[in-house]
Design a protein around this motif. Structure first.
Motif, PDB file in Angstrom:
ATOM      1  N   SER A 193       0.945  -1.384  -0.107  1.00 40.20           N
ATOM      2  CA  SER A 193       0.002   0.063  -0.087  1.00 40.20           C
ATOM      3  C   SER A 193       0.872   1.168   0.071  1.00 40.20           C
ATOM      4  O   SER A 193       0.621   2.350  -0.655  1.00 40.20           O
ATOM      5  CB  SER A 193      -0.860   0.103   1.447  1.00 40.20           C
ATOM      6  OG  SER A 193      -1.366   1.355   1.289  1.00 40.20           O
ATOM      7  N   SER A 194       2.114   1.510   0.962  1.00 39.21           N
ATOM      8  CA  SER A 194       2.806   2.381   1.098  1.00 39.21           C
ATOM      9  C   SER A 194       3.425   2.783  -0.352  1.00 39.21           C
ATOM     10  O   SER A 194       3.736   4.049  -0.574  1.00 39.21           O
ATOM     11  CB  SER A 194       3.785   1.989   1.864  1.00 39.21           C
ATOM     12  OG  SER A 194       4.692   1.216   1.632  1.00 39.21           O
ATOM     13  N   ILE A 195       3.515   1.811  -1.170  1.00 34.99           N
ATOM     14  CA  ILE A 195       4.177   2.157  -2.561  1.00 34.99           C
ATOM     15  C   ILE A 195       3.187   3.206  -3.415  1.00 34.99           C
ATOM     16  O   ILE A 195       3.672   3.977  -3.998  1.00 34.99           O
ATOM     17  CB  ILE A 195       4.565   0.599  -3.556  1.00 34.99           C
ATOM     18  CG1 ILE A 195       5.297  -0.120  -2.869  1.00 34.99           C
ATOM     19  CG2 ILE A 195       4.598   1.163  -5.000  1.00 34.99           C
ATOM     20  CD1 ILE A 195       5.449  -1.619  -3.416  1.00 34.99           C
ATOM     21  N   GLY A 196       2.145   2.830  -3.435  1.00 32.08           N
ATOM     22  CA  GLY A 196       1.002   3.741  -4.081  1.00 32.08           C
ATOM     23  C   GLY A 196       0.920   5.152  -3.424  1.00 32.08           C
ATOM     24  O   GLY A 196       1.198   6.113  -4.164  1.00 32.08           O
ATOM     25  N   ALA A 197       0.864   5.169  -1.988  1.00 35.49           N
ATOM     26  CA  ALA A 197       0.857   6.397  -1.336  1.00 35.49           C
ATOM     27  C   ALA A 197       1.928   6.979  -1.492  1.00 35.49           C
ATOM     28  O   ALA A 197       1.953   8.326  -1.798  1.00 35.49           O
ATOM     29  CB  ALA A 197       0.648   6.080   0.305  1.00 35.49           C
TER      30      ALA A 197
END
Length: 258
Positions: A193-197
């Motif tokens: 998820s943190s990749i997208g954020a």
């Protein structure tokens, strides 16, 4: 940046990342309010909500790597759970993160308050018999998991979080995943998820890189230490600790909003 500022940011990153590794969350539930309130309380430069969200997004990316590394053995990582929820939350977090550029400061804080309130309520719902299920016999509704993860991703992307502080209650209460598998798998999903954020925040210019770098260094040190501590703690203690943490943060954010 003076020494006091550097030390303050490092300690915020260290404390948040230690708890992150221990409880299976990215740490934004703790670090978002700490970054927003502590520096100005100490007479240091204050960050805007956009800057806090940007710093949090990058920090979570590195904090979760350390936590997943510690949990990689022992059968705690559920690959199906990670694939279905990870793919969905990656798409949602990028949409939310990119879209946050067009939101006001109050709008970002309001979104954070909503997420924290929902997570707090869910954490206090009784979770009986979860940890009696053998890890190799865990089953869940894959499409429900993917749908919920996508919705969480959008909200989490807005505030620069990876969403684990609300994913964990969903996995425990709705999907009925045992506590340690939830903690380990949520760290892996949070990393995805943190990749997208992170991409969303960087491409829209919402990242202050110097504080982010300090937070990353603290994360790489503290997250593995927290994960090792979490593996040894009683699962009920882990659940109660996370519940109180989320509740306290939700109350503080809503006091400020109202």
């Amino acid at each position: 940046m003076d020494l006091g500022f550097i030390i303050t940011i490092f300690l915020i990153g260290f404390i948040g990342s230690y708890i992150s590794g221990m409880l299976g969350i990215g740490g934004s539930i703790i670090k978002y309010p700490m970054l927003l309130y502590i520096p100005p309380m100490l007479g240091l430069a204050a960050f805007s909500a956009h800057e806090v969200a940007g710093i949090s997004a990058i920090q979570v990316f590195f904090a979760t790597i350390g936590g997943v590394w510690v949990y990689r053995k022992g059968g705690y990582l559920n690959k199906d759970l990670i694939i279905y929820m990870g793919t969905s939350i990656l798409i949602g977090s990028f949409i939310g993160s990119y879209g946050s550029k067009f939101m006001s400061e109050d709008g970002i804080n309001f979104t954070y308050g909503i997420l924290a309130a929902i997570a707090a309520i869910m954490m206090f719902i009784p979770k009986k018999g979860l940890d009696d299920i053998p890890l190799d016999q865990v089953k869940f509704n894959k499409w429900l998991a993917a749908t919920l993860a996508g919705v969480v991703g959008i909200g989490a992307g807005i505030v620069g979080a990876a969403g684990a502080f609300i994913l964990v209650p969903i996995m425990l209460v709705v999907l009925k995943i045992p506590t340690r598998m939830t903690i380990a798998s949520s760290l892996a999903i949070t990393f995805i998820s943190s990749i997208g954020a992170t991409i969303g925040k960087i491409t829209t210019g919402q990242v202050d890189y110097y504080p982010a770098f300090i937070m990353v260094v603290a994360s790489l040190i503290a997250a593995p230490l927290g994960a090792m501590a979490g593996k040894k703690m009683n699962t009920k203690v882990l659940q109660v600790t996370l519940a109180l943490l989320i509740l306290g943060t939700a109350i503080k954010i809503w006091i400020d909003i109202l």
